[in-house]
Design a protein around this motif. Sequence first.
Motif, mmCIF file in Angstrom:
data_model
loop_
_atom_site.group_PDB
_atom_site.id
_atom_site.type_symbol
_atom_site.label_atom_id
_atom_site.label_comp_id
_atom_site.label_asym_id
_atom_site.label_seq_id
_atom_site.Cartn_x
_atom_site.Cartn_y
_atom_site.Cartn_z
ATOM 1 N N THR A 88 0.837 -1.203 0.000
ATOM 2 C CA THR A 88 0.000 0.000 0.000
ATOM 3 C C THR A 88 0.871 1.251 0.000
ATOM 4 O OG1 THR A 88 -1.754 -1.167 1.199
ATOM 5 C CG2 THR A 88 -1.822 1.230 1.242
ATOM 6 N N GLN A 89 1.925 1.238 0.803
ATOM 7 C CA GLN A 89 2.828 2.387 0.857
ATOM 8 C C GLN A 89 3.589 2.547 -0.452
ATOM 9 O OE1 GLN A 89 5.258 1.865 4.379
ATOM 10 N NE2 GLN A 89 3.458 1.692 5.704
ATOM 11 N N TRP A 90 4.019 1.413 -1.021
ATOM 12 C CA TRP A 90 4.743 1.489 -2.303
ATOM 13 C C TRP A 90 3.845 2.057 -3.396
ATOM 14 C CZ3 TRP A 90 4.224 -0.810 -7.168
ATOM 15 C CH2 TRP A 90 5.312 -0.622 -8.028
ATOM 16 N N LEU A 95 2.544 6.283 -7.263
ATOM 17 C CA LEU A 95 1.589 7.197 -7.899
ATOM 18 C C LEU A 95 1.975 8.643 -7.654
ATOM 19 C CD1 LEU A 95 -1.807 5.397 -7.222
ATOM 20 C CD2 LEU A 95 -0.636 5.670 -9.416
ATOM 21 N N ALA A 96 2.451 8.945 -6.444
ATOM 22 C CA ALA A 96 2.889 10.317 -6.161
ATOM 23 C C ALA A 96 4.050 10.702 -7.070
ATOM 24 C CB ALA A 96 3.281 10.452 -4.692
ATOM 25 N N ASP A 97 4.998 9.777 -7.249
ATOM 26 C CA ASP A 97 6.152 10.043 -8.119
ATOM 27 C C ASP A 97 5.715 10.242 -9.563
ATOM 28 O OD1 ASP A 97 7.765 9.758 -5.919
ATOM 29 O OD2 ASP A 97 8.630 7.834 -6.520
ATOM 30 N N LEU A 98 4.811 9.384 -10.040
ATOM 31 C CA LEU A 98 4.369 9.477 -11.427
ATOM 32 C C LEU A 98 3.597 10.776 -11.663
ATOM 33 C CD1 LEU A 98 3.220 5.781 -12.011
ATOM 34 C CD2 LEU A 98 5.310 6.852 -12.851
ATOM 35 N N ARG A 99 2.849 11.215 -10.668
ATOM 36 C CA ARG A 99 2.084 12.454 -10.814
ATOM 37 C C ARG A 99 2.982 13.684 -10.813
ATOM 38 N NH1 ARG A 99 -2.186 9.884 -6.666
ATOM 39 N NH2 ARG A 99 -3.619 8.956 -8.203
ATOM 40 N N ARG A 100 4.067 13.636 -10.025
ATOM 41 C CA ARG A 100 4.944 14.806 -9.991
ATOM 42 C C ARG A 100 6.040 14.748 -11.060
ATOM 43 N NH1 ARG A 100 9.706 14.403 -6.271
ATOM 44 N NH2 ARG A 100 9.909 12.218 -5.635
ATOM 45 N N HIS A 124 -4.123 4.446 -16.643
ATOM 46 C CA HIS A 124 -3.872 3.017 -16.856
ATOM 47 C C HIS A 124 -3.068 2.443 -15.686
ATOM 48 C CE1 HIS A 124 -5.719 3.362 -20.622
ATOM 49 N NE2 HIS A 124 -4.685 3.513 -21.412
ATOM 50 N N VAL A 125 -2.081 3.187 -15.217
ATOM 51 C CA VAL A 125 -1.273 2.727 -14.087
ATOM 52 C C VAL A 125 -2.121 2.727 -12.812
ATOM 53 C CG1 VAL A 125 0.846 3.088 -12.766
ATOM 54 C CG2 VAL A 125 0.772 3.691 -15.199
ATOM 55 N N GLU A 126 -2.959 3.738 -12.656
ATOM 56 C CA GLU A 126 -3.846 3.792 -11.492
ATOM 57 C C GLU A 126 -4.767 2.580 -11.459
ATOM 58 O OE1 GLU A 126 -4.274 8.649 -10.925
ATOM 59 O OE2 GLU A 126 -5.590 7.581 -12.330
#
Length: 322
Positions: A88-90, A95-100, A124-126
Motif C-alpha cells: 500500500t505504501q509502495w 503514484l505520487a512520483d508518477l504524478r509529480r 492506466h497505471v492507477e
Amino acid sequence: MMTRSHDEKIKRTHAEWLDAAGIHDDGLRSAFELCRRLHAHYGRTYYLATLFLPQSKRPFVNSLYGFARYADEIVDNGDPSTMADEFTQWCARALADLRRGHSEDPVCRALLHTMRVWDIPLEHVEAFLSSMLMDLTITEYRTFEDLREYMYGSAAVIGLQMVPILEPLDPSAFERAAALGEAFQLTNFLRDIAEDLRRGRVYLPMEDLDAFGVTRESMTAGVVDQRFRDLLKFEIDRTRRLYAFARGGIDLLAPSSRACIATAFTLYGGILDEIERADYRILDRRVAVSVAGRLKVAIPAYRSARRFRRAGIPASAGGERS
C-alpha cells in the motif's frame, strides 16, 4: 555456464537496445536494465516475443512488464505479516512520483520515461495498481463480470499501455489489445489454479464452480474428475473466444510490431492446448509449451521480423526523447 565473452556480448546487445531507444542517461539506463532483467526472469514467453520488435521499442516494453512484475512480486511473495502495508505504501509512493514527474525508484523511473515518450495515460497505471490492491483482500470473485472488473486493471490496461508502442493503424486496435490482455490473464488463471489455491485465491468465477459442482476444497485436494474437466472446458472455450476477437487486432498494428504480438498470441494460446493435452490434470503440475514448441513459433516470427528490418520499414519511436 556463461563465459565472460558471452556475458559481455549480451551486455553490448542490451546496450544497443538502449542506444536505439534514445536512452543515454546512466541512471535511466540502469533503471531500464533492471526492468529488462525482471521481464526476462519472470515473463519468458512474452520476453521471447518482445525480441521480435525493433530494438528501439524493446526497452519500453521491458519497463511496462518490469513495473507490473515488481508490483506483482510484492503482493504474491512478500512477507505476509508486512506485505499489505508495504505494498500500500509502495503504491502511494509510486503514484505520487508518477504524478509529480520524478522518481528515485528505478522501476517507476523507467515507467515514467516510457509514459512520457509514448503518451501513456496515468489512469492506466492507477487502474493496474487498484487491481493489485484488490489482491490484498479479495480471494474469490462471485461472477465473471466481477472478475472482469479486476482484470481490467490487472490485464486489459497492460494491453492498452502497449498499443502506443506497437503503433496502431486504427483506433479499434485498443479494444482488441484489451481483449488480448484478458485472454492472456485467463490463460494464466487456468494454468496456475493450484499455485493460486496455495496463496488462498481462486480466480475462476464462483458461479462457474457452482454450475459444474466443483468446490475450492475439491480442487485443493487435487480432484480431477469429469466435473472439473467440464469446468475447464467451459473456461477454455470462453478464453478462446477472447483470443478470436483479439486476433483481428494484430493486423491493425504497425508491420514491425506484428511478429511480436503474433508470437505471444500463439504461445499463450498454446498453454490452453497443453492443458487439454494433459487431460486437464493441472492441479499437481504446471503445464507449459515445450522448448520445441516455442522454437516452432519463434523461428518463423524471427524471419518475419528480420524481413521487415531488411526492407527498411521505419519503426518510429513515437515521440521526442529526452
